[in-house]
Design a protein around this motif. Sequence first.
Motif, PDB file in Angstrom:
ATOM      1  N   UNK A  45       7.779   4.569 -22.300  1.00  0.00           N
ATOM      2  CA  UNK A  45       9.490   4.687 -22.432  1.00  0.00           C
ATOM      3  C   UNK A  45       9.665   4.481 -21.120  1.00  0.00           C
ATOM      4  N   UNK A  46      10.580   3.296 -20.491  1.00  0.00           N
ATOM      5  CA  UNK A  46      10.811   2.485 -19.313  1.00  0.00           C
ATOM      6  C   UNK A  46      11.184   4.148 -19.047  1.00  0.00           C
ATOM      7  N   UNK A  47      12.490   5.232 -19.659  1.00  0.00           N
ATOM      8  CA  UNK A  47      12.928   5.980 -18.898  1.00  0.00           C
ATOM      9  C   UNK A  47      11.924   6.548 -17.905  1.00  0.00           C
ATOM     10  N   UNK A  48      10.825   6.246 -18.150  1.00  0.00           N
ATOM     11  CA  UNK A  48       9.741   7.824 -17.997  1.00  0.00           C
ATOM     12  C   UNK A  48       9.716   6.964 -16.752  1.00  0.00           C
ATOM     13  N   UNK A  49      10.428   5.950 -15.901  1.00  0.00           N
ATOM     14  CA  UNK A  49       9.316   5.540 -14.301  1.00  0.00           C
ATOM     15  C   UNK A  49       9.670   6.426 -12.968  1.00  0.00           C
ATOM     16  N   UNK A  50      11.259   7.040 -13.416  1.00  0.00           N
ATOM     17  CA  UNK A  50      11.784   7.637 -12.813  1.00  0.00           C
ATOM     18  C   UNK A  50      10.313   9.031 -12.647  1.00  0.00           C
ATOM     19  N   UNK A  51      10.074   9.724 -13.414  1.00  0.00           N
ATOM     20  CA  UNK A  51       9.434  10.649 -13.510  1.00  0.00           C
ATOM     21  C   UNK A  51       7.924  10.231 -12.263  1.00  0.00           C
ATOM     22  N   UNK A  52       7.364   9.347 -13.109  1.00  0.00           N
ATOM     23  CA  UNK A  52       6.625   8.563 -12.591  1.00  0.00           C
ATOM     24  C   UNK A  52       6.518   8.530 -10.611  1.00  0.00           C
ATOM     25  N   UNK A  53       7.413   8.028 -10.010  1.00  0.00           N
ATOM     26  CA  UNK A  53       8.199   8.199  -8.980  1.00  0.00           C
ATOM     27  C   UNK A  53       7.748   9.604  -8.107  1.00  0.00           C
ATOM     28  N   UNK A  54       6.881   9.671  -6.721  1.00  0.00           N
ATOM     29  CA  UNK A  54       6.586  11.007  -6.279  1.00  0.00           C
ATOM     30  C   UNK A  54       7.447  10.482  -4.775  1.00  0.00           C
ATOM     31  N   UNK A  55       7.664   9.599  -4.331  1.00  0.00           N
ATOM     32  CA  UNK A  55       8.409   9.329  -3.309  1.00  0.00           C
ATOM     33  C   UNK A  55       7.876  10.531  -1.662  1.00  0.00           C
ATOM     34  N   UNK A  56       5.905  10.903  -2.001  1.00  0.00           N
ATOM     35  CA  UNK A  56       6.008  11.499  -0.656  1.00  0.00           C
ATOM     36  C   UNK A  56       5.827  11.043   0.993  1.00  0.00           C
ATOM     37  N   UNK A 113      17.795   8.088  -6.597  1.00  0.00           N
ATOM     38  CA  UNK A 113      17.591   6.660  -6.959  1.00  0.00           C
ATOM     39  C   UNK A 113      16.483   5.454  -6.287  1.00  0.00           C
ATOM     40  N   UNK A 114      15.253   6.264  -5.368  1.00  0.00           N
ATOM     41  CA  UNK A 114      14.517   5.872  -4.441  1.00  0.00           C
ATOM     42  C   UNK A 114      13.507   5.267  -5.480  1.00  0.00           C
ATOM     43  N   UNK A 115      13.404   5.089  -7.038  1.00  0.00           N
ATOM     44  CA  UNK A 115      12.153   4.779  -7.717  1.00  0.00           C
ATOM     45  C   UNK A 115      12.828   3.123  -7.760  1.00  0.00           C
ATOM     46  N   UNK A 116      14.452   3.250  -7.613  1.00  0.00           N
ATOM     47  CA  UNK A 116      14.870   1.996  -7.192  1.00  0.00           C
ATOM     48  C   UNK A 116      13.978   1.045  -6.976  1.00  0.00           C
ATOM     49  N   UNK A 117      13.976   1.643  -5.651  1.00  0.00           N
ATOM     50  CA  UNK A 117      13.220   0.543  -3.883  1.00  0.00           C
ATOM     51  C   UNK A 117      12.138   0.398  -4.277  1.00  0.00           C
ATOM     52  N   UNK A 118      11.094   1.461  -5.042  1.00  0.00           N
ATOM     53  CA  UNK A 118       9.782   1.248  -4.851  1.00  0.00           C
ATOM     54  C   UNK A 118       9.968  -0.185  -6.044  1.00  0.00           C
ATOM     55  N   UNK A 119      10.059   0.324  -7.531  1.00  0.00           N
ATOM     56  CA  UNK A 119      10.204  -0.421  -8.527  1.00  0.00           C
ATOM     57  C   UNK A 119      11.081  -2.102  -8.026  1.00  0.00           C
ATOM     58  N   UNK A 120      11.389  -2.106  -7.174  1.00  0.00           N
ATOM     59  CA  UNK A 120      11.922  -3.472  -7.011  1.00  0.00           C
ATOM     60  C   UNK A 120      11.509  -3.822  -5.378  1.00  0.00           C
ATOM     61  N   UNK A 121      10.652  -3.567  -4.961  1.00  0.00           N
ATOM     62  CA  UNK A 121       9.395  -4.042  -3.529  1.00  0.00           C
ATOM     63  C   UNK A 121       8.750  -4.138  -4.059  1.00  0.00           C
ATOM     64  N   UNK A 132       0.864  -1.259   0.107  1.00  0.00           N
ATOM     65  CA  UNK A 132       0.220   0.008   0.168  1.00  0.00           C
ATOM     66  C   UNK A 132       1.299   1.072   0.145  1.00  0.00           C
ATOM     67  N   UNK A 133       1.367   0.923   0.976  1.00  0.00           N
ATOM     68  CA  UNK A 133       2.771   2.503   0.675  1.00  0.00           C
ATOM     69  C   UNK A 133       3.104   2.454  -0.733  1.00  0.00           C
ATOM     70  N   UNK A 134       4.027   1.694  -0.636  1.00  0.00           N
ATOM     71  CA  UNK A 134       5.171   1.535  -2.010  1.00  0.00           C
ATOM     72  C   UNK A 134       3.776   2.466  -3.327  1.00  0.00           C
ATOM     73  N   UNK A 135       2.615   1.849  -2.900  1.00  0.00           N
ATOM     74  CA  UNK A 135       1.623   2.386  -4.514  1.00  0.00           C
ATOM     75  C   UNK A 135       1.196   3.749  -4.161  1.00  0.00           C
ATOM     76  N   UNK A 136       1.041   4.230  -2.243  1.00  0.00           N
ATOM     77  CA  UNK A 136       0.812   5.493  -2.596  1.00  0.00           C
ATOM     78  C   UNK A 136       2.536   6.750  -3.177  1.00  0.00           C
ATOM     79  N   UNK A 137       3.262   5.637  -2.979  1.00  0.00           N
ATOM     80  CA  UNK A 137       4.657   7.356  -3.778  1.00  0.00           C
ATOM     81  C   UNK A 137       4.482   6.502  -5.145  1.00  0.00           C
TER      82      UNK A 137
END
Length: 216
Positions: free
Chosen positions: A136-147, A200-208, A120-125
Amino acid sequence: MNSIRMTSRLDTATSTTIDNGERRISSSNNAISSMKNGRQRSAAAATTSIRKRIRDQLRRRRRSNSAPPRYGRRSSLLKEHYCIDQEKRIVLPGVPKHEADWARDGHDLFNLVVLIPVIVLNIMNWNWDALLSMTSVRDVSDAWTGEWFLTFYTYVQSYFLADLAWILLIPSCVRSPKTILQHHVATMLYMLIPWFYPELRFFMGAALSVEVNTWF
């Protein structure tokens, strides 16, 4: 004349006896040589067999270090999740029945419940509008908010610490405690990277995101 004939016969008999003796000696030498070769081959075969046994024993010891002794040899995933006819070697309908194991079942239930907030917390970020519309896969980092990153990070680290302590106290709750402990320690160390490098925090969300697989 008679004496000459007698001498000739004696010479012939002597020559024949010598030839027979030489043949016997030659046969004996061949037999001895064959016996030596046979012994050498037997010794070589025995040495090879001993070396093979030692290698097999070392391999078994290495494999046994990653699993509790009570489990013995690991079975295949197919046998763990499906009923199999051993003679015909075909998959049968239904699922296999496992003996009750409170240590294992309690740990599985713990993971099923505790991992819900992780997902749930991962989805919220994530910005899901940007994530679903990316080209493109490169746009994944742009979708990460990290709120909710701080809450997400703290909860995940707490989960790994709790699970680590559980397995240390009750190693029989999992099939390969040593492997899982190594995985948890490595994961917690890797998670220091997104803490110190925000980009690089979006990598943590993607991995989890793989934790969704816990229910399947």
